[in-house]
Design a protein around this motif. Structure first.
Motif, PDB file in Angstrom:
ATOM      1  N   VAL A 125     -33.963  -7.713 -14.813  1.00 43.92           N
ATOM      2  CA  VAL A 125     -33.514  -8.728 -14.205  1.00 43.92           C
ATOM      3  C   VAL A 125     -32.286  -8.601 -13.209  1.00 43.92           C
ATOM      4  CG1 VAL A 125     -32.838 -11.271 -14.620  1.00 43.92           C
ATOM      5  CG2 VAL A 125     -34.904 -10.127 -15.820  1.00 43.92           C
ATOM      6  N   ALA A 126     -32.301  -9.266 -12.428  1.00 43.03           N
ATOM      7  CA  ALA A 126     -31.000  -9.329 -11.336  1.00 43.03           C
ATOM      8  C   ALA A 126     -30.888 -11.060 -11.375  1.00 43.03           C
ATOM      9  CB  ALA A 126     -31.129  -8.892 -10.113  1.00 43.03           C
ATOM     10  N   TRP A 127     -30.073 -11.683 -12.114  1.00 41.99           N
ATOM     11  CA  TRP A 127     -30.046 -13.092 -12.196  1.00 41.99           C
ATOM     12  C   TRP A 127     -29.312 -13.498 -10.810  1.00 41.99           C
ATOM     13  CZ3 TRP A 127     -32.474 -15.181 -16.087  1.00 41.99           C
ATOM     14  CH2 TRP A 127     -32.647 -14.817 -17.069  1.00 41.99           C
ATOM     15  N   THR A 128     -29.949 -14.506 -10.578  1.00 43.58           N
ATOM     16  CA  THR A 128     -29.369 -15.456  -9.268  1.00 43.58           C
ATOM     17  C   THR A 128     -29.139 -16.891  -9.680  1.00 43.58           C
ATOM     18  OG1 THR A 128     -30.626 -13.996  -7.797  1.00 43.58           O
ATOM     19  CG2 THR A 128     -29.844 -16.206  -6.801  1.00 43.58           C
ATOM     20  N   GLU A 129     -28.004 -17.176  -9.778  1.00 42.96           N
ATOM     21  CA  GLU A 129     -27.475 -18.505 -10.198  1.00 42.96           C
ATOM     22  C   GLU A 129     -27.652 -19.492  -9.221  1.00 42.96           C
ATOM     23  OE1 GLU A 129     -24.007 -20.696 -12.993  1.00 42.96           O
ATOM     24  OE2 GLU A 129     -23.886 -18.785 -12.664  1.00 42.96           O
ATOM     25  N   VAL A 130     -28.554 -20.725  -9.456  1.00 40.72           N
ATOM     26  CA  VAL A 130     -28.571 -21.879  -8.574  1.00 40.72           C
ATOM     27  C   VAL A 130     -28.311 -23.040  -9.294  1.00 40.72           C
ATOM     28  CG1 VAL A 130     -30.348 -20.452  -7.332  1.00 40.72           C
ATOM     29  CG2 VAL A 130     -30.799 -22.166  -9.187  1.00 40.72           C
ATOM     30  N   ALA A 131     -27.959 -23.966  -8.226  1.00 43.91           N
ATOM     31  CA  ALA A 131     -27.423 -25.379  -8.762  1.00 43.91           C
ATOM     32  C   ALA A 131     -28.835 -26.173  -9.114  1.00 43.91           C
ATOM     33  CB  ALA A 131     -26.920 -26.371  -7.691  1.00 43.91           C
ATOM     34  N   GLU A 132     -29.955 -25.715  -8.408  1.00 38.52           N
ATOM     35  CA  GLU A 132     -31.420 -26.770  -8.938  1.00 38.52           C
ATOM     36  C   GLU A 132     -32.417 -25.630  -8.665  1.00 38.52           C
ATOM     37  OE1 GLU A 132     -31.653 -29.776  -9.654  1.00 38.52           O
ATOM     38  OE2 GLU A 132     -29.536 -30.155  -9.611  1.00 38.52           O
ATOM     39  N   LEU A 133     -33.473 -25.716  -9.449  1.00 35.97           N
ATOM     40  CA  LEU A 133     -34.662 -24.726  -9.361  1.00 35.97           C
ATOM     41  C   LEU A 133     -35.805 -25.924  -8.842  1.00 35.97           C
ATOM     42  CD1 LEU A 133     -34.812 -23.940 -13.184  1.00 35.97           C
ATOM     43  CD2 LEU A 133     -33.955 -22.579 -11.226  1.00 35.97           C
ATOM     44  N   ASP A 134     -36.760 -25.149  -8.088  1.00 33.92           N
ATOM     45  CA  ASP A 134     -37.750 -25.592  -7.250  1.00 33.92           C
ATOM     46  C   ASP A 134     -38.643 -26.567  -8.389  1.00 33.92           C
ATOM     47  OD1 ASP A 134     -38.593 -23.381  -8.529  1.00 33.92           O
ATOM     48  OD2 ASP A 134     -40.788 -23.515  -7.413  1.00 33.92           O
ATOM     49  N   GLU A 135     -39.392 -27.733  -7.653  1.00 30.72           N
ATOM     50  CA  GLU A 135     -40.001 -28.638  -8.476  1.00 30.72           C
ATOM     51  C   GLU A 135     -41.672 -27.782  -8.506  1.00 30.72           C
ATOM     52  OE1 GLU A 135     -39.557 -31.678  -9.752  1.00 30.72           O
ATOM     53  OE2 GLU A 135     -37.295 -31.204  -9.134  1.00 30.72           O
ATOM     54  N   THR A 136     -42.384 -28.096  -9.817  1.00 26.49           N
ATOM     55  CA  THR A 136     -43.598 -27.672 -10.035  1.00 26.49           C
ATOM     56  C   THR A 136     -44.243 -28.861 -10.610  1.00 26.49           C
ATOM     57  OG1 THR A 136     -43.195 -26.805 -12.207  1.00 26.49           O
ATOM     58  CG2 THR A 136     -42.681 -25.310 -10.466  1.00 26.49           C
ATOM     59  N   GLN A 137     -45.665 -28.463 -10.808  1.00 27.95           N
ATOM     60  CA  GLN A 137     -46.418 -29.733 -11.411  1.00 27.95           C
ATOM     61  C   GLN A 137     -46.235 -29.851 -12.811  1.00 27.95           C
ATOM     62  OE1 GLN A 137     -50.760 -28.723 -10.858  1.00 27.95           O
ATOM     63  NE2 GLN A 137     -51.694 -30.417 -12.212  1.00 27.95           N
ATOM     64  N   ARG A 138     -45.925 -28.695 -13.451  1.00 30.64           N
ATOM     65  CA  ARG A 138     -45.731 -28.853 -15.004  1.00 30.64           C
ATOM     66  C   ARG A 138     -44.069 -29.340 -15.241  1.00 30.64           C
ATOM     67  NH1 ARG A 138     -46.534 -24.087 -19.200  1.00 30.64           N
ATOM     68  NH2 ARG A 138     -45.781 -25.068 -20.800  1.00 30.64           N
ATOM     69  N   GLY A 139     -43.190 -28.884 -14.090  1.00 32.52           N
ATOM     70  CA  GLY A 139     -41.975 -29.169 -14.445  1.00 32.52           C
ATOM     71  C   GLY A 139     -41.324 -28.738 -15.834  1.00 32.52           C
ATOM     72  N   THR A 140     -40.628 -29.550 -16.538  1.00 32.53           N
ATOM     73  CA  THR A 140     -40.175 -29.397 -17.700  1.00 32.53           C
ATOM     74  C   THR A 140     -40.804 -29.406 -19.031  1.00 32.53           C
ATOM     75  OG1 THR A 140     -39.265 -31.444 -18.054  1.00 32.53           O
ATOM     76  CG2 THR A 140     -37.777 -30.117 -16.742  1.00 32.53           C
ATOM     77  N   GLY A 141     -42.014 -29.662 -18.823  1.00 31.64           N
ATOM     78  CA  GLY A 141     -43.178 -29.850 -20.093  1.00 31.64           C
ATOM     79  C   GLY A 141     -43.185 -28.556 -20.653  1.00 31.64           C
ATOM     80  N   GLY A 142     -43.161 -28.487 -22.011  1.00 24.43           N
ATOM     81  CA  GLY A 142     -43.514 -27.196 -22.668  1.00 24.43           C
ATOM     82  C   GLY A 142     -43.955 -27.599 -24.297  1.00 24.43           C
ATOM     83  N   PHE A 143     -44.261 -26.752 -24.872  1.00 28.13           N
ATOM     84  CA  PHE A 143     -44.668 -26.704 -26.380  1.00 28.13           C
ATOM     85  C   PHE A 143     -45.902 -27.546 -26.440  1.00 28.13           C
ATOM     86  CE2 PHE A 143     -40.181 -25.689 -26.495  1.00 28.13           C
ATOM     87  CZ  PHE A 143     -40.083 -24.436 -27.157  1.00 28.13           C
ATOM     88  N   GLY A 144     -46.806 -27.151 -25.863  1.00 23.97           N
ATOM     89  CA  GLY A 144     -48.132 -27.954 -25.882  1.00 23.97           C
ATOM     90  C   GLY A 144     -48.281 -29.035 -24.924  1.00 23.97           C
ATOM     91  N   SER A 145     -47.269 -29.280 -23.712  1.00 21.90           N
ATOM     92  CA  SER A 145     -47.416 -30.230 -22.960  1.00 21.90           C
ATOM     93  C   SER A 145     -48.890 -30.381 -21.810  1.00 21.90           C
ATOM     94  CB  SER A 145     -46.259 -30.185 -21.904  1.00 21.90           C
ATOM     95  OG  SER A 145     -46.242 -29.065 -21.365  1.00 21.90           O
ATOM     96  N   THR A 146     -49.579 -29.040 -21.839  1.00 22.98           N
ATOM     97  CA  THR A 146     -50.671 -28.974 -20.974  1.00 22.98           C
ATOM     98  C   THR A 146     -52.032 -29.016 -21.775  1.00 22.98           C
ATOM     99  OG1 THR A 146     -50.692 -26.326 -21.466  1.00 22.98           O
ATOM    100  CG2 THR A 146     -49.494 -27.210 -19.461  1.00 22.98           C
ATOM    101  N   GLY A 147     -51.905 -29.200 -23.127  1.00 22.10           N
ATOM    102  CA  GLY A 147     -53.025 -29.596 -23.759  1.00 22.10           C
ATOM    103  C   GLY A 147     -53.571 -28.414 -24.494  1.00 22.10           C
ATOM    104  N   THR A 148     -54.801 -28.542 -25.202  1.00 28.91           N
ATOM    105  CA  THR A 148     -55.355 -27.615 -25.827  1.00 28.91           C
ATOM    106  C   THR A 148     -56.924 -27.571 -25.034  1.00 28.91           C
ATOM    107  OG1 THR A 148     -56.481 -29.097 -27.423  1.00 28.91           O
ATOM    108  CG2 THR A 148     -54.447 -28.001 -28.066  1.00 28.91           C
ATOM    109  N   ARG A 149     -57.105 -28.119 -23.971  1.00 32.34           N
ATOM    110  CA  ARG A 149     -58.553 -27.949 -23.481  1.00 32.34           C
ATOM    111  C   ARG A 149     -58.389 -28.118 -21.916  1.00 32.34           C
ATOM    112  NH1 ARG A 149     -62.490 -27.962 -27.357  1.00 32.34           N
ATOM    113  NH2 ARG A 149     -61.960 -28.963 -29.028  1.00 32.34           N
TER     114      ARG A 149
END
Length: 149
Positions: A125-149
């Motif tokens: 990895v070559a880290w590039t530090e930024v102030a903001e990340l681009d937006e995605t449909q999932r965003g910050t949802g994690g740990f099962g946020s997309t469901g099981t089906r």
């Protein structure tokens, strides 16, 4: 593609085969237990199983140590740190942390295929530090946020 890897056999692996592929299409090669006497692993217990081998990986590679699916399904034998990583600069004995997740004792015998190993390239990895990340449909949802089906 084949990659040459140096292997040193330690005295307690005498008479055991080197890791090998069970079939021509297998991605993982079997690691054998180099125990001197049978080792009984009680339910819920974990232990370090020696392979009797030390290796010198080429630069840019790691060896991933993974569970064997048959042992996991039939006997509840898992590797709690799976996949384990053997770094290119490690020169000690390859050993496998094994855990008995079943309700029955499990006996590890000399020469038993206890885990599998997969040689994999390492990308750095070559880290590039930024102030903001681009937006995605999932965003910050994690740990099962997309469901099981």
């Amino acid at each position: 593609m084949t990659v040459p890897v140096q292997v040193k056999r330690l005295p307690h692996s005498e008479g055991l085969k080197l890791p090998g592929y069970a079939t021509p299409g297998a991605a993982g090669m079997d690691l054998l237990a180099a125990v001197q006497t049978p080792l009984v692993l009680q339910p819920g217990a974990r232990t370090l199983v020696p392979t009797g081998l030390a290796i010198a990986l080429p630069p840019g590679f790691e060896l991933q140590v993974r569970p064997r699916s048959g042992l996991a399904l039939k006997n509840g034998i898992v590797l709690p740190n799976s996949p384990g990583t053997v770094d290119e600069d490690y020169r000690g004995e390859l050993q496998v942390i094994v855990m008995n997740a079943s309700t029955e004792p499990f006996t590890i015998e000399r020469g038993m295929r206890i885990a599998q190993a997969v040689l994999a390239p390492v990308v750095r990895v070559a880290w590039t530090e930024v102030a903001e990340l681009d937006e995605t449909q999932r965003g910050t949802g994690g740990f099962g946020s997309t469901g099981t089906r």
